[in-house]
Design a protein around this motif. Structure first.
Motif, PDB file in Angstrom:
ATOM      1  N   GLN A 136      43.737  30.378  36.578  1.00 41.11           N
ATOM      2  CA  GLN A 136      43.015  30.971  35.440  1.00 41.11           C
ATOM      3  C   GLN A 136      43.770  30.701  34.137  1.00 41.11           C
ATOM      4  OE1 GLN A 136      40.057  32.808  35.061  1.00 41.11           O
ATOM      5  NE2 GLN A 136      40.554  32.792  32.874  1.00 41.11           N
ATOM      6  N   SER A 157      43.917  33.499  28.239  1.00 38.12           N
ATOM      7  CA  SER A 157      43.119  34.405  29.088  1.00 38.12           C
ATOM      8  C   SER A 157      43.464  35.866  28.833  1.00 38.12           C
ATOM      9  CB  SER A 157      43.387  34.112  30.569  1.00 38.12           C
ATOM     10  OG  SER A 157      42.753  32.940  30.988  1.00 38.12           O
ATOM     11  N   ARG A 187      35.672  37.495  36.287  1.00 34.90           N
ATOM     12  CA  ARG A 187      36.068  37.258  37.679  1.00 34.90           C
ATOM     13  C   ARG A 187      36.838  38.464  38.193  1.00 34.90           C
ATOM     14  NH1 ARG A 187      39.806  32.159  37.839  1.00 34.90           N
ATOM     15  NH2 ARG A 187      39.264  32.121  40.045  1.00 34.90           N
ATOM     16  N   ASP A 191      38.829  38.224  31.345  1.00 36.23           N
ATOM     17  CA  ASP A 191      38.506  36.983  32.048  1.00 36.23           C
ATOM     18  C   ASP A 191      38.653  37.153  33.556  1.00 36.23           C
ATOM     19  OD1 ASP A 191      37.894  35.080  29.929  1.00 36.23           O
ATOM     20  OD2 ASP A 191      39.936  35.481  29.275  1.00 36.23           O
ATOM     21  N   LEU A 192      39.727  37.806  33.947  1.00 38.81           N
ATOM     22  CA  LEU A 192      39.965  38.008  35.382  1.00 38.81           C
ATOM     23  C   LEU A 192      40.583  39.386  35.566  1.00 38.81           C
ATOM     24  CD1 LEU A 192      41.489  35.574  37.956  1.00 38.81           C
ATOM     25  CD2 LEU A 192      42.470  37.849  37.707  1.00 38.81           C
TER      26      LEU A 192
END
Ligand code: GLP
Length: 249
Positions: free
Chosen positions: A30, A37, A197, A132-133
């Motif tokens: 990522q 990120s 995600r 983002d994650l």
């Protein structure tokens, strides 16, 4: 072993070290794909190996300088200097060992007088940045962050009472059960759900039952993490012992 069930990808690692290496690879991927990120981070014992593996990757060149982080939760009230605070945990296990900019680290503060205002400000900051994650562990009762089983899915970052089962589970980190904080500030289910995600890690036979309920049982706020069945991009990394009851594995 890797298997796909719709939007859910399950990766079964041989053991805890394999799980940690796999989860760290996903996070490093990522960061490589998007060096700025926004990472949602988690505490608990399960992600410790993932953080250890990320620190090793940093030593080998993985760059955290443009990363922003938002942790899921923090006990309330608690001083950041308390060695059981999640701020302390994150410093010990990750932040002190990588080149993340301290100004880009976000954890709800357990030190403020006004918990409601702190939660609203935290939620607003996440809404601006986006996640983002999001890395997640899971409680034995299916909680994610500190969203405990209840009659509805709490939407936003909020002040919550901990379930007795969570207090009992976390007592191992404190001198006595009486010392375990009874409240916390936590991202809501809606906050977590907006992450692009989701990466969940679970280890050990003690998590086998809840894994099955979470991903193959009814979607219910009594098992808060079951909402992840509706998320478009979930990767579950488990070791063999946590995978024994997963359907189709
Ligand atoms: C705490 C944290 C959760 C975490 C859970 C499980 O309650 N708030 O985010 O998932 O512990 O912890 P462990 O990984 O130690 O089983």
């Amino acid at each position: 072993m890797e298997k796909k069930f719709g939007n859910l990808k399950i990766i079964v690692a041989a053991d805890y070290d394999g799980l940690s290496a796999t989860a760290a690879d996903i996070i490093a991927g990522q960061i490589a794909a998007k060096p700025d990120s926004v990472l949602g981070l988690a505490t608990g014992s399960t992600p410790i190996g993932t953080y250890r593996a990320l620190v090793e990757k940093h030593k080998a060149g993985l760059d955290f300088s443009r990363i922003t982080s938002f942790n899921l939760d923090e006990y309330f009230p608690i001083k950041q200097s308390n060695d059981q605070s999640y701020m302390y945990f994150m410093r010990e296990n990750l932040f002190a060992h990588v080149n993340i900019n301290p100004a880009n680290i976000n954890i709800p503060s357990g030190e403020v007088a006004d918990a409601k205002a702190e939660c609203a400000a935290y939620e607003a900051k996440i809404a601006v940045k986006g996640l983002d994650l999001q890395l997640l562990g899971v409680g034995n009762n299916g909680h994610i962050g500190f969203n405990e089983p209840c009659d509805f899915f709490p939407k936003t970052t909020h002040h919550t009472a901990l379930a007795q089962s969570t207090i009992d589970a976390n007592a191992r980190f404190f001198e006595s059960t009486d010392d375990v904080p009874k409240h916390a500030l936590t991202m809501g289910i809606g906050t977590i759900f907006q992450a692009k995600r989701i990466l969940m890690v679970a280890s050990g036979a003690g998590k086998a039952d809840i894994m099955q309920k979470l991903f193959f049982g009814p979607i219910t706020p009594q098992v808060p993490g079951s909402i992840l069945q509706l998320h478009p991009d979930v990767t579950l990394v488990v070791d063999k012992d946590a995978a024994t009851k997963l359907e189709g594995i």
